[in-house]
Design a protein around this motif. Structure first.
Motif, short mmCIF file in Angstrom:
data_model
loop_
_atom_site.label_atom_id
_atom_site.label_comp_id
_atom_site.label_asym_id
_atom_site.label_seq_id
_atom_site.Cartn_x
_atom_site.Cartn_y
_atom_site.Cartn_z
N ARG A 83 0.83 -1.21 0.00
CA ARG A 83 0.00 0.00 0.00
C ARG A 83 0.87 1.27 0.00
NH1 ARG A 83 -3.68 -0.48 -2.77
NH2 ARG A 83 -3.72 1.75 -2.39
N CYS A 467 -10.05 1.15 3.43
CA CYS A 467 -9.05 0.53 2.55
C CYS A 467 -9.68 -0.02 1.27
CB CYS A 467 -8.31 -0.59 3.30
SG CYS A 467 -7.03 -1.39 2.32
N SER A 499 -6.98 4.44 0.39
CA SER A 499 -6.86 3.00 0.63
C SER A 499 -5.66 2.69 1.53
CB SER A 499 -6.72 2.27 -0.71
OG SER A 499 -6.68 0.87 -0.52
N ALA A 503 -5.43 0.78 5.27
CA ALA A 503 -4.56 -0.35 5.58
C ALA A 503 -3.81 -0.11 6.89
CB ALA A 503 -3.59 -0.60 4.44
#
Length: 662
Positions: A83, A467, A499, A503
């Motif tokens: 991510r 996320c 997103s 995470a």
């Protein structure tokens, strides 16, 4: 000579990446700390006799859960690294090869080395207690299953610092996974790590099918079993038919790489699509293997915290078993774009839609169970409530993906990524967290701190939606999976930043859970009743944690939710049923138990050695490892002192101590 040693070490150890170097240092320091602690406190013998050689299903279950939490951490770190890389266009945080390795190991670890052992841990801890058994059908095989899983996982994970991780994707499609696409040893670590752990998974499936069918308490009919035990049965039947497909498929890939066969190469008469069909003939049932027990967990929790019998028990059983059956007829929806033709695509689209029906039935069962119930909302119930809308959205997007023409748009996009994380996190992970919180007092004799548990719950849920909801939009905007960077002009950065924030919120939730466990241990408050939640099934009828033999007297079962019915009869002042009273008042007898054995540990380590030899093509190591396996099998064959009896006076002392705790 020094040049040869230098060349070998550069090939053997992964070097040149500061992230991997940091991981190597941290792993080394952790190992040193573990060895120092065990030595300083003189706990090596305790570790060997109480845990490494144990065949007690409860201790094996705890070891599965500890391993799965460690794998959750490893897989979660992989996810955060991905991510970060995708948070901004053209970022150079992870180079392409490292990114490929991370998304490969993330998928394998989360499915096979996190979800599966967490599932098996709950199987081991709960099922024998729920069905009134003193152990599983094959305790030795149970220990062997765990250590095969463990050493298989270790063989896979060691590739992170030795040889290099696999980077052909979590299902290792050829030709990328063939020697031409992956000439290094990473793919061989993949094959042998999964093969060794897969043998343990198959053995566990067989073990629990036999346990449930042959070792239920006197009087317990199949249609009186707790729903979690039914879900375990459906999952294990699926394991028995699915995992041999995985074993054969990976063995054929091994032959391609090791002996130059051509099963999955375009030259020599092979076909890569044959591999993809085979791997998904295992892979899609695998999704249901891990979600079915979660359905059983939710069923137990909803009934307990609604103070009602589960609505539609028979329909729930039918739904579980029909999902197990239909899971083998949906695999081709993973590659509608393969070009099989309209008729094939239509068949698999319809079967995928059909399997959504029994899944939907269960949601209504849970809702109707809660309707007009006396509801309470401790942490296990919160996870259950959170699961329902999450899984409904995941199910609906799954139906969208099952429409073959639409799938040509969705295929390999982030819409698909969001969908399967919605069902695997929102279904599997939420379900197993609910089960952990629910059965934690039975495992360890104390509850987890509710306040910290709720902080973790909200961070997990908020982080999840932050996320993965943007990823549906990113998929529809054209962002495809497996790319490690994108251009500024694609317009994907804002949603990718959102997103990534989600995470990290889930990562923070995991920290809260670790804090919760540590806090609960430090401020230990013993759960003395044995029935922490005013439960309905047999595991709540014995002390917490359960004694070695589980039941001093095997219970006599007369109905579904048997423990709840007994408590209600006592509250009403009714006399106990004659057959139940006779079982409860029967004199204690010596209890037959299996003896601990170090053979499973040694045999599984020998498989690890052999697998490591196959990875590096060191024939001497292959011979040593396989010789260890054969010697271990012979040692087991000639072992006659494999069981013992717990004398009545010891049982009486244990029961008296438990009554004192009450």
């Amino acid at each position: 000579m020094w040049d040869k040693i230098k060349d070998f070490s550069s090939e053997f150890f992964v070097t040149g990446d500061p992230l991997i170097l940091g991981a190597q240092v941290s792993i080394g320091l952790t190992l040193v700390a573990i060895v120092f602690t065990l030595t300083y406190f003189k706990k090596w013998r305790w570790l060997w006799t109480e845990w490494l050689t144990s065949v007690d299903h409860k201790k094996i279950g705890i070891m599965y859960i500890i391993a799965s939490i460690l794998m959750l951490f490893r897989g979660g770190v992989d996810a955060l690294l991905m991510r970060v890389q995708l948070a901004a266009p053209e970022l150079e945080f992870l180079h392409a090869d490292h990114y490929n390795a991370i998304f490969t190991t993330h998928g394998v670890i989360m499915i096979l080395f996190m979800a599966m052992p967490l599932m098996f841990g709950l199987f081991n801890i709960v099922v024998p207690l729920q069905i009134g058994a003193r152990d599983v059908a094959f305790p030795f095989l149970n220990s062997l299953s765990f250590w095969m899983f463990f050493f298989g996982a270790m063989l896979f994970n060691v590739s992170f610092i030795i040889g290099g991780s696999p980077d052909a994707g979590w299902l290792a499609y050829p030709p990328l996974s063939e020697l031409s696409g992956s000439p290094g040893v990473g793919q061989d670590f993949y094959i042998w790590g999964i093969q060794i752990s897969g043998i343990g998974s198959l053995a566990t499936g067989i073990n629990f099918v036999v346990t449930i069918l042959k070792m239920r308490a006197p009087g317990m009919k199949l249609m009186q079993m707790p729903m979690f035990s039914w879900s375990v049965l459906s999952s294990c039947v699926t394991i028995m038919f699915a995992f041999p497909i995985l074993t054969v498929t990976l063995f054929l890939l091994f032959l391609d790489r090791y002996l130059g066969a051509h099963f999955f190469t375009l030259d020599g008469g092979g076909n890569p699509m044959m591999y993809i069909n085979l791997i998904w003939m295992w892979g899609h049932p695998e999704v249901y293997i891990v979600i079915l027990p979660a359905f059983g967990i939710f069923s137990e929790i909803v009934a307990t915290f609604s103070k009602k019998k589960l609505f539609g028990y028979k329909s729930m059983v039918f739904a579980l078993m029909s999902i197990s059956f239909f899971s083998f007829f949906t695999w081709a929806h993973h590659f509608f774009t393969m070009g099989s033709g309209a008729n094939v695509n239509a068949f698999f689209a319809i079967t995928t839609m059909i399997i959504a029906i029994p899944t939907g039935v269960k949601v209504f069962n849970w809702l109707f169970t809660m309707y007009r119930g006396k509801l309470s909302f401790p942490t296990p119930m919160l996870w259950t409530i959170a699961f329902i809308p999450c899984f409904v959205v995941g199910g609906m997007t799954g139906v969208l993906l099952s429409v073959a023409p639409a799938d040509f748009q969705f295929h390999n996009s982030y819409f698909l990524i969001a969908h399967f994380h919605q069902v695997l996190i929102g279904g599997v992970v939420f379900g197993y967290f609910a089960g952990l919180y629910y059965w934690w007092p039975k495992m360890f004799g104390f509850r987890l701190h509710e306040g910290l548990g709720k902080w973790a719950f909200w961070f997990w849920n908020i982080g999840f939606y932050v996320c993965f909801m943007p990823q549906y939009a990113l998929g529809l905007m054209g962002m495809t999976r497996r790319f490690n960077e994108y251009d500024f002009d694609m317009g994907w950065q804002p949603l990718n930043v959102v997103s990534t924030v989600g995470a990290f919120l889930m990562g923070l939730a995991f920290i809260f859970q670790v804090w919760q466990i540590a806090h609960s241990i430090k401020f230990f408050k013993k759960e003395t009743s044995g029935d922490a939640w005013d439960g309905r099934t047999l595991e709540w009828s014995i002390p917490s944690p359960a004694p070695m033999y589980n039941f001093a007297r095997l219970p006599q079962v007369t109905s579904q939710d048997d423990w709840w019915e007994k408590k209600q009869r006592r509250l009403r002042g009714e006399a106990e049923l004659p057959e139940v009273a006779a079982a409860e008042q029967a004199p204690l007898e010596p209890i037959h138990m299996p003896r601990n054995s170090g053979i499973p540990f040694i045999m599984s380590f020998s498989w690890f050695v052999a697998g490591f030899g196959f990875v590096w093509d060191w024939k001497w190591m292959i011979v040593v490892g396989l010789a260890g396996v054969i010697i271990s099998m012979l040692a087991r064959s000639f072992s006659y002192n494999t069981d013992y009896y717990i004398p009545v006076d010891e049982v009486e002392r244990t029961e008296a101590a438990a009554r004192g705790a009450h």
